[in-house]
Write a protein that holds these residues in place. Structure first.
Motif: not given
Length: 227
Positions: A33, A71-74, A83-84, A127, A163
């Motif tokens: 990922y 992780t899980n950033c926009k 980010c998460q 993480n 996360g």
């Protein structure tokens, strides 16, 4: 005018001398990922899709430095977002530290005893699995360290967050877990981390088994997510 003829040579020698004490960190994402890598006080941030790398050069004397993955950033086109895990104030280019939980690669260059110090720390939680390695590893304390256990999957319920696996200081506070007011020792929560990743810091004063070094200027380093 003799100094004018020798000045370019002196500047070149000075440049070579200075650069020889810098260290290059190659950050690689082997995760299946996307990881938004972060690095302070040098580097900032970079999106790394699977298999991508990022090279950071840190000068001698750099200290209190850390590299981590978000992780899980926009982020929008201006580099603002969230980010998460590991978020650093809602920006792509980090200037401060990340929000726990985040697995940390920490280093300080050309410090006491003319040594480069490095470690993996779970003091801020976990993480992403990580490996932190000198490129010219030697014996004893100049060797690769890693934390690749399934900590997210095995995380105690009290520390589990979306996360990642948080740290007990952030979760509970207090001297027992935060070690802010003098000596402290391991706890059941720090032992959870230490058992799974014996090379990594599990609480703030976990120095004897968790801090590694190489002769200053002798090597570069790699930081690998999901090694």
């Amino acid at each position: 005018m003799e100094y004018l003829r020798t000045l370019p040579i002196l500047l070149l020698l000075l440049s070579l001398f200075t650069s020889s004490y810098a260290a290059t960190f190659e950050v690689r994402n082997n995760c299946p990922y996307t990881v938004w890598a972060a690095s302070t006080p040098v580097g900032g941030g970079r999106r790394l899709d699977r298999g991508q790398t990022w090279r950071i050069t840190a000068p001698a004397g750099t200290k209190m430095a850390r590299i981590w993955g978000r992780t899980n950033c926009k982020f929008d086109s201006s580099g603002r977002g969230s980010c998460q895990t590991g978020d650093c104030g809602g920006v792509l280019q980090c200037t401060g530290w990340g929000k726990p939980p985040n697995t940390l690669a920490e280093y300080a260059l050309n410090q006491f005893g003319n040594l480069d110090f490095f470690d993996i720390s779970l003091v801020d939680g976990f993480n992403i699995p990580m490996r932190f390695a000198p490129t010219k590893a030697g014996a004893n304390k100049c060797r690769a360290v890693s934390c690749t256990a399934n900590i997210n999957g095995q995380c105690p319920a009290a520390l589990k967050v979306p996360g990642g696996c948080n740290n007990p200081c952030t979760t509970f506070g207090g001297q027992q877990y935060c070690c802010t007011n003098g000596p402290c020792g391991p706890t059941d929560f720090s032992r959870f981390f230490k058992t799974r990743c014996p090379d990594a810091y599990s609480y703030p004063q976990d120095d004897p088994t968790s801090l590694f070094n190489c002769p200053a200027g002798s090597t570069d380093f790699t930081v690998t997510f999901c090694p």
